[in-house]
Design a protein around this motif. Structure first.
Motif, PDB file in Angstrom:
ATOM      1  N   THR A   1      38.865  38.236  43.277  1.00 28.97           N
ATOM      2  CA  THR A   1      37.680  37.735  42.570  1.00 28.97           C
ATOM      3  C   THR A   1      36.416  37.917  43.402  1.00 28.97           C
ATOM      4  OG1 THR A   1      38.153  35.505  43.413  1.00 28.97           O
ATOM      5  CG2 THR A   1      38.976  36.061  41.210  1.00 28.97           C
ATOM      6  N   ALA A   2      36.559  37.932  44.734  1.00 30.73           N
ATOM      7  CA  ALA A   2      35.389  38.199  45.582  1.00 30.73           C
ATOM      8  C   ALA A   2      34.892  39.616  45.361  1.00 30.73           C
ATOM      9  CB  ALA A   2      35.746  37.979  47.051  1.00 30.73           C
ATOM     10  N   LEU A   3      35.792  40.553  45.089  1.00 28.02           N
ATOM     11  CA  LEU A   3      35.397  41.927  44.789  1.00 28.02           C
ATOM     12  C   LEU A   3      34.637  41.976  43.468  1.00 28.02           C
ATOM     13  CD1 LEU A   3      35.622  44.927  45.573  1.00 28.02           C
ATOM     14  CD2 LEU A   3      37.784  45.002  44.303  1.00 28.02           C
ATOM     15  N   TYR A   4      35.129  41.283  42.443  1.00 29.34           N
ATOM     16  CA  TYR A   4      34.420  41.210  41.166  1.00 29.34           C
ATOM     17  C   TYR A   4      33.029  40.620  41.351  1.00 29.34           C
ATOM     18  CZ  TYR A   4      38.476  42.329  38.201  1.00 29.34           C
ATOM     19  OH  TYR A   4      39.519  42.957  37.565  1.00 29.34           O
ATOM     20  N   THR A   5      32.968  39.535  42.093  1.00 30.06           N
ATOM     21  CA  THR A   5      31.692  38.849  42.274  1.00 30.06           C
ATOM     22  C   THR A   5      30.699  39.712  43.026  1.00 30.06           C
ATOM     23  OG1 THR A   5      32.833  36.709  42.292  1.00 30.06           O
ATOM     24  CG2 THR A   5      30.607  36.772  43.199  1.00 30.06           C
ATOM     25  N   ALA A   6      31.151  40.378  44.094  1.00 30.23           N
ATOM     26  CA  ALA A   6      30.247  41.206  44.889  1.00 30.23           C
ATOM     27  C   ALA A   6      29.692  42.368  44.074  1.00 30.23           C
ATOM     28  CB  ALA A   6      30.977  41.728  46.118  1.00 30.23           C
ATOM     29  N   LEU A   7      30.476  42.864  43.121  1.00 30.98           N
ATOM     30  CA  LEU A   7      30.037  43.987  42.283  1.00 30.98           C
ATOM     31  C   LEU A   7      29.367  43.524  40.997  1.00 30.98           C
ATOM     32  CD1 LEU A   7      33.215  46.212  42.751  1.00 30.98           C
ATOM     33  CD2 LEU A   7      30.923  46.708  43.622  1.00 30.98           C
ATOM     34  N   ARG A   8      29.224  42.210  40.839  1.00 27.50           N
ATOM     35  CA  ARG A   8      28.612  41.628  39.643  1.00 27.50           C
ATOM     36  C   ARG A   8      29.380  42.026  38.386  1.00 27.50           C
ATOM     37  NH1 ARG A   8      22.858  43.624  39.339  1.00 27.50           N
ATOM     38  NH2 ARG A   8      22.785  42.146  37.610  1.00 27.50           N
ATOM     39  N   TRP A   9      30.678  42.152  38.542  1.00 25.89           N
ATOM     40  CA  TRP A   9      31.548  42.531  37.431  1.00 25.89           C
ATOM     41  C   TRP A   9      32.072  41.255  36.782  1.00 25.89           C
ATOM     42  CZ3 TRP A   9      32.010  47.700  36.403  1.00 25.89           C
ATOM     43  CH2 TRP A   9      32.936  48.086  35.433  1.00 25.89           C
ATOM     44  N   PRO A  10      32.070  41.146  35.452  1.00 26.49           N
ATOM     45  CA  PRO A  10      32.545  39.914  34.797  1.00 26.49           C
ATOM     46  C   PRO A  10      33.984  39.597  35.181  1.00 26.49           C
ATOM     47  CG  PRO A  10      31.443  41.351  33.213  1.00 26.49           C
ATOM     48  CD  PRO A  10      31.597  42.148  34.479  1.00 26.49           C
ATOM     49  N   LEU A  11      34.243  38.332  35.466  1.00 24.27           N
ATOM     50  CA  LEU A  11      35.599  37.929  35.834  1.00 24.27           C
ATOM     51  C   LEU A  11      36.510  37.982  34.613  1.00 24.27           C
ATOM     52  CD1 LEU A  11      34.920  34.855  38.156  1.00 24.27           C
ATOM     53  CD2 LEU A  11      35.727  37.124  38.832  1.00 24.27           C
ATOM     54  N   PRO A  12      37.745  38.414  34.786  1.00 23.29           N
ATOM     55  CA  PRO A  12      38.690  38.439  33.655  1.00 23.29           C
ATOM     56  C   PRO A  12      38.961  37.032  33.138  1.00 23.29           C
ATOM     57  CG  PRO A  12      39.498  39.746  35.514  1.00 23.29           C
ATOM     58  CD  PRO A  12      38.335  38.961  36.022  1.00 23.29           C
ATOM     59  N   THR A  13      39.335  36.971  31.886  1.00 23.34           N
ATOM     60  CA  THR A  13      39.570  35.662  31.260  1.00 23.34           C
ATOM     61  C   THR A  13      41.037  35.294  31.163  1.00 23.34           C
ATOM     62  OG1 THR A  13      39.513  36.738  29.086  1.00 23.34           O
ATOM     63  CG2 THR A  13      37.439  35.803  29.922  1.00 23.34           C
ATOM     64  N   ASP A  14      41.933  36.284  31.233  1.00 27.26           N
ATOM     65  CA  ASP A  14      43.366  36.017  31.162  1.00 27.26           C
ATOM     66  C   ASP A  14      44.096  37.203  31.796  1.00 27.26           C
ATOM     67  OD1 ASP A  14      44.011  38.063  29.030  1.00 27.26           O
ATOM     68  OD2 ASP A  14      42.679  36.774  27.879  1.00 27.26           O
ATOM     69  N   PRO A  15      45.407  37.076  32.077  1.00 28.59           N
ATOM     70  CA  PRO A  15      46.126  38.159  32.759  1.00 28.59           C
ATOM     71  C   PRO A  15      46.068  39.500  32.037  1.00 28.59           C
ATOM     72  CG  PRO A  15      47.396  36.139  32.869  1.00 28.59           C
ATOM     73  CD  PRO A  15      46.230  35.852  31.964  1.00 28.59           C
ATOM     74  N   ALA A  16      46.225  39.494  30.702  1.00 32.17           N
ATOM     75  CA  ALA A  16      46.175  40.762  29.973  1.00 32.17           C
ATOM     76  C   ALA A  16      44.786  41.394  30.093  1.00 32.17           C
ATOM     77  CB  ALA A  16      46.541  40.534  28.505  1.00 32.17           C
ATOM     78  N   HIS A  17      43.764  40.580  29.959  1.00 31.25           N
ATOM     79  CA  HIS A  17      42.395  41.077  30.093  1.00 31.25           C
ATOM     80  C   HIS A  17      42.138  41.562  31.515  1.00 31.25           C
ATOM     81  CE1 HIS A  17      37.863  40.056  30.466  1.00 31.25           C
ATOM     82  NE2 HIS A  17      38.002  41.297  30.024  1.00 31.25           N
ATOM     83  N   GLU A  18      42.763  40.904  32.484  1.00 29.06           N
ATOM     84  CA  GLU A  18      42.541  41.282  33.881  1.00 29.06           C
ATOM     85  C   GLU A  18      43.058  42.681  34.176  1.00 29.06           C
ATOM     86  OE1 GLU A  18      42.865  39.518  38.386  1.00 29.06           O
ATOM     87  OE2 GLU A  18      44.128  38.625  36.834  1.00 29.06           O
ATOM     88  N   ARG A  19      44.193  43.044  33.616  1.00 25.85           N
ATOM     89  CA  ARG A  19      44.707  44.389  33.858  1.00 25.85           C
ATOM     90  C   ARG A  19      43.737  45.450  33.333  1.00 25.85           C
ATOM     91  NH1 ARG A  19      49.767  41.911  32.322  1.00 25.85           N
ATOM     92  NH2 ARG A  19      51.136  41.720  34.132  1.00 25.85           N
ATOM     93  N   GLU A  20      43.211  45.234  32.140  1.00 25.10           N
ATOM     94  CA  GLU A  20      42.263  46.199  31.591  1.00 25.10           C
ATOM     95  C   GLU A  20      40.969  46.207  32.394  1.00 25.10           C
ATOM     96  OE1 GLU A  20      40.488  49.077  29.363  1.00 25.10           O
ATOM     97  OE2 GLU A  20      42.593  48.473  29.457  1.00 25.10           O
ATOM     98  N   SER A  21      40.495  45.029  32.763  1.00 26.14           N
ATOM     99  CA  SER A  21      39.268  44.940  33.552  1.00 26.14           C
ATOM    100  C   SER A  21      39.456  45.581  34.918  1.00 26.14           C
ATOM    101  CB  SER A  21      38.858  43.471  33.704  1.00 26.14           C
ATOM    102  OG  SER A  21      37.629  43.360  34.383  1.00 26.14           O
ATOM    103  N   GLY A  22      40.637  45.395  35.518  1.00 24.66           N
ATOM    104  CA  GLY A  22      40.906  45.999  36.812  1.00 24.66           C
ATOM    105  C   GLY A  22      40.911  47.514  36.753  1.00 24.66           C
ATOM    106  N   ARG A  23      41.472  48.069  35.683  1.00 28.93           N
ATOM    107  CA  ARG A  23      41.450  49.529  35.537  1.00 28.93           C
ATOM    108  C   ARG A  23      40.030  50.059  35.388  1.00 28.93           C
ATOM    109  NH1 ARG A  23      46.528  48.501  32.822  1.00 28.93           N
ATOM    110  NH2 ARG A  23      45.456  48.049  30.871  1.00 28.93           N
ATOM    111  N   LEU A  24      39.204  49.350  34.610  1.00 31.91           N
ATOM    112  CA  LEU A  24      37.807  49.762  34.441  1.00 31.91           C
ATOM    113  C   LEU A  24      37.049  49.662  35.769  1.00 31.91           C
ATOM    114  CD1 LEU A  24      36.931  48.082  31.018  1.00 31.91           C
ATOM    115  CD2 LEU A  24      37.290  50.512  31.467  1.00 31.91           C
TER     116      LEU A  24
END
Length: 309
Positions: free
Chosen positions: A260-283
């Motif tokens: 989550t520190a990586l998301y925050t540093a890049l100003r990337w929206p935090l995922p809302t659930d595990p399924a969403h996190e996988r897609e967000s992580g790929r993006l």
């Protein structure tokens, strides 16, 4: 910041040189013992029989060999570690090693299923040995990538690769592509733990090199070859596997705890659930690797930006 970083690097290098120096001393002391055994006369006795000038020259040569051998082993350590992982192996040998690892994974999977069924369907309390066997099997199974095409021919390679693949499986983050960025946002304590684990692994690899290299004394003592083989095997199974496993666990835990520190540093929206996190992580991985012109996702506000009134 830079001075503290350079100080930390210098301190780490000093510790590495201390370990390599101790290993080099054992190697050369054993070599002199092998020469004395084979010739019936110690190198020290031969040195005393020479003129003072020759003694100084030989002593200087021995000291130079001691230093250069330590430097050579330090240079070889990352190369040997890469080879121990299974990279650069000839095709036939690589296929043989990978087939053995896949067969091992198949046996572990069968045992895991058998123990899991015993634990899940037991009407009576299960013996502690069964729990222990299941835990060991489960841990061993996690050290091998599930897909045969992603496996490497050695335990070391599969242990590290499994740790590299798991962040993508869980979070959609490519561990190799995202690692430099995650490293920069890791807490100092986490980076120190990872650096210590890597230094311990490097020390074990260098000990393996020295152990295998002891074979060079065979012309003077026939027992040097079996000693080298036994010592190298003992180092691989007794001293190298543990730091390798620790490093793999720390790399995976870095993503588990600090992604989550990586998301925050890049100003990337935090995922809302595990399924969403996988897609967000790929993006996010694709964005870090190649950039993007897409209008989504919308960047979040910088943590340091002033709040609107």
């Amino acid at each position: 910041m830079l001075n503290r970083f350079l100080d930390a690097v210098a301190d780490r290098l000093a510790k590495e040189w201390l370990v390599i120096g101790a290993q080099s001393l054992v190697f050369w002391a054993g070599g002199f013992a092998a020469v004395a055994w084979g010739t019936g006369r110690s190198p020290a006795d031969r040195l005393h029989a020479l003129a003072p000038g020759a003694q100084a020259l030989i002593a200087s040569a021995v000291l130079l060999a001691f230093v250069l051998s330590g430097a050579a082993v330090r240079r070889l350590t990352p190369v040997v570690l890469t080879f121990l992982e299974g990279y650069g192996w000839p095709g036939r040998l690589r296929r043989y090693g990978t087939a053995r690892q896949e067969a091992r994974r198949y046996r572990l999977r069968e045992r895991w299923e058998r123990l899991h069924a015993a634990l899940g369907g037991a009407a009576q309390p299960v013996a502690p040995d069964t729990y222990d066997a299941f835990a060991r099997t489960d841990a061993a199974l996690r050290r091998i990538p599930g897909a045969p095409e992603r496996q490497l021919p050695t335990w070391v390679g599969n242990t590290l690769r499994a740790a590299e693949l798991r962040p993508y499986q869980k979070y959609g983050l490519d561990a190799v592509k995202c690692w430099p960025h995650l490293w920069l946002v890791l807490p100092a304590e986490a980076r120190d733990q990872i650096a210590r684990a890597r230094a311990a692994l490097d020390s074990a690899v260098s000990a393996l090199i020295w152990s295998a290299g002891f074979v060079v004394w065979t012309p003077w003592a026939g027992w040097a070859a079996p000693v080298a083989a036994v010592a190298a095997t003992a180092v691989y199974h007794g001293a190298l596997r543990r730091p390798c496993a620790v490093l793999a666990d720390l790399l995976e835990a870095s993503y588990d705890l600090h992604r989550t520190a990586l998301y925050t540093a890049l100003r990337w929206p935090l995922p809302t659930d595990p399924a969403h996190e996988r897609e967000s992580g790929r993006l996010l991985t694709a964005y870090l690797w190649r950039g993007s012109d897409a209008p989504v996702p919308v960047f979040t506000s910088s943590p340091d930006a002033p709040e609107p009134h």
